[in-house]
Design a protein around this motif. Sequence first.
Motif, mmCIF file in Angstrom:
data_model
loop_
_atom_site.group_PDB
_atom_site.id
_atom_site.type_symbol
_atom_site.label_atom_id
_atom_site.label_comp_id
_atom_site.label_asym_id
_atom_site.label_seq_id
_atom_site.Cartn_x
_atom_site.Cartn_y
_atom_site.Cartn_z
ATOM 1 N N HIS A 319 0.813 -1.216 0.000
ATOM 2 C CA HIS A 319 0.000 0.000 0.000
ATOM 3 C C HIS A 319 0.849 1.270 0.000
ATOM 4 O O HIS A 319 0.324 2.371 0.039
ATOM 5 N N ASP A 320 2.158 1.121 -0.017
ATOM 6 C CA ASP A 320 3.029 2.298 0.087
ATOM 7 C C ASP A 320 2.826 3.232 -1.104
ATOM 8 O O ASP A 320 2.557 2.801 -2.227
ATOM 9 N N LYS A 321 2.969 4.540 -0.833
ATOM 10 C CA LYS A 321 2.770 5.523 -1.905
ATOM 11 C C LYS A 321 3.855 5.459 -2.973
ATOM 12 O O LYS A 321 3.702 6.018 -4.041
ATOM 13 N N VAL A 323 4.809 2.676 -4.404
ATOM 14 C CA VAL A 323 4.535 1.555 -5.320
ATOM 15 C C VAL A 323 4.224 2.095 -6.716
ATOM 16 O O VAL A 323 3.464 3.041 -6.875
#
Lengths: 362, 362
Positions: A319-321, A323
């Motif tokens: 879910h990291d920004k 990605v």
Amino acid sequence: MILTVNAPSHRYPIYIGANLIELLQQYAAQHTAPSCMIVTNETIAPLYLQAVANVFQAACNTVHSVVLPDGEAYKNLTTLNCIYDALMTQRLERKSTLIALGGGVIGDMAGFAAATYQRGMPFIQIPTTLLSQVDSSVGGKTAVNHPMGKNMIGAFYQPQAVFAAHNVLNTLPCREFSAGLAEVIKYALLGDSAFLAWLEEHITALITHNADAWAYAVQKCCQMKADIVAADEKESGVRALLNLGHTFGHAIETEMGYGNWLHGEAVAAGMVAACRLSEKMGYITPADTRRVQQILSAAKLPTEPPRFAFDKWLSHMQHDKKVQGGKMRFVVLHSLGKAAVEECNDAELLRSALKEWLPEKV
Amino acid sequence: MILTVNAPSHRYPIYIGANLIELLQQYAAQHTAPSCMIVTNETIAPLYLQAVANVFQAACNTVHSVVLPDGEAYKNLTTLNCIYDALMTQRLERKSTLIALGGGVIGDMAGFAAATYQRGMPFIQIPTTLLSQVDSSVGGKTAVNHPMGKNMIGAFYQPQAVFAAHNVLNTLPCREFSAGLAEVIKYALLGDSAFLAWLEEHITALITHNADAWAYAVQKCCQMKADIVAADEKESGVRALLNLGHTFGHAIETEMGYGNWLHGEAVAAGMVAACRLSEKMGYITPADTRRVQQILSAAKLPTEPPRFAFDKWLSHMQHDKKVQGGKMRFVVLHSLGKAAVEECNDAELLRSALKEWLPEKV
């Protein structure tokens, strides 16, 4: 001392000094607004709300305030709505000023409220923690958390001014002060090996609230951040380096429940994980990682992540920004003092980096 | 036909044409994104969702969708949160594309979600109502309502592209089509008396969905809006003229309950109130106001506001985003085709402008 942030969207000063009220008085004398609202929390309000309100009383016709519950667990849309309700009820205008008085949670939330109330109103940052002084109050990242991921809802929105004062740290709990040192150490690791050496030498001075050491460290971090924000306000490139330790750190915060690990503690442990990943990629040595753990330990910070299952790590980090195209990207260290963003979708490599902190198989 | 919006923050095209799918196919062929999500509502989904998803399937690896309840009453933080939940659950990325498929409510909410998810992701506007084609989909105003005021929480955030197609209006209820004509008439009144004369001549052609009349009107309105947005993206000056009828109109919408009066209907009635205020200020004549009422009537729109108490009018209007230093500001007409923003804090003048629509004293 005054530093300037030359963000492409807005240029503004960071005032750094011994005494908060003195710093504010100079500014407020030239500041006019139809009204202002101070956003703070239950811990800070009894300490500083009245004094800060008094300073702005002279500059604004009316000073309102809203006092929120304290803690990362409240950095969400529900609390944000309390700010909107107060702004509407008190009839704050588009040219009124919002004043964030508190740590990173207050700064991020009040900043996002300012970014979005009437599609944007001016706001100023008065950080009352070391962490927010050196990091979150500068650069215009505002946000609230989503239950599934940290800072997932937010905006890039620069403040009118930032006020970092030494004396407000007198009331800061030791654990919070140490959490701030994690971000200070982060700056050294990602971009300045000489600053890392300085920190190793002055960590005791910092821990014992030496004013000169504080001023040097805050000025150093704010200058690094200002330079990076000037080059890349919206994180399309170099700004991502400021996320060193944050991909792992956000996973820890989400997994452990917002607020149980302080953000700085999670970043400290996350930096150790990032070191281990950098080792596995062949960049740094186990001795480098031990050196990082030593300075974290001297700063009274965690030196390793909590234990939880690898599939949970993976799920949070996806879910990291950062990605892109389904591929995870990490800030890794090419050496202590030099960071880079690298794609890493190799689950086995990640598993090996985290191996010592995964629950033992039963 | 392609118009270009040269907003300072972002330049983008408005595609205007007969058939939606054909317009989209040209664009989607050059468009790549890791994934996309279509935001629409229960009314539009059965009509167009599958066809639009098919077009983007080729361009994006994965096409997700979220279907919201229909209506202004749902344009709030709770529904917005449904979009965030879908974005998180489906793991949309910062470089994924959000597609707003619907009228102004969907466009405003999806646009605000795009402005704030991961601090900003690309989005495109596919307006399916006349109102959103000529007004809300262009110019980057995004927002949700607060219970105490319309569009109070939002952001300026420009889309990547806008697609205005004639054939989607075939399924639009007559009442919604008329509501769109209110905004068309607004453009003529605020800045183009020749366009007003054209509208008076072609109102029947518009009402009966004549394709050429539609194309001319949409192109005219979008060009006016594009020019205004290029000059003043964030409404520090001329852009405020687009709020003709909106200060009174928003008060009507808030007072009557969001969705009971359509936005365009409230704007129509609000423009009549603005005409009356302009009369009281000595700018236009009762005959001018009658002329405005006539074209509104021909467009099957309300020609006067609903009846409610003056203190309620005042209370709603004091929350308007144009309020400065506690003083209300209104868009008034110096003549039909020429608008200006003027301060008006004279309650008696306002009362006299609204007099015929205030409840009778008992």
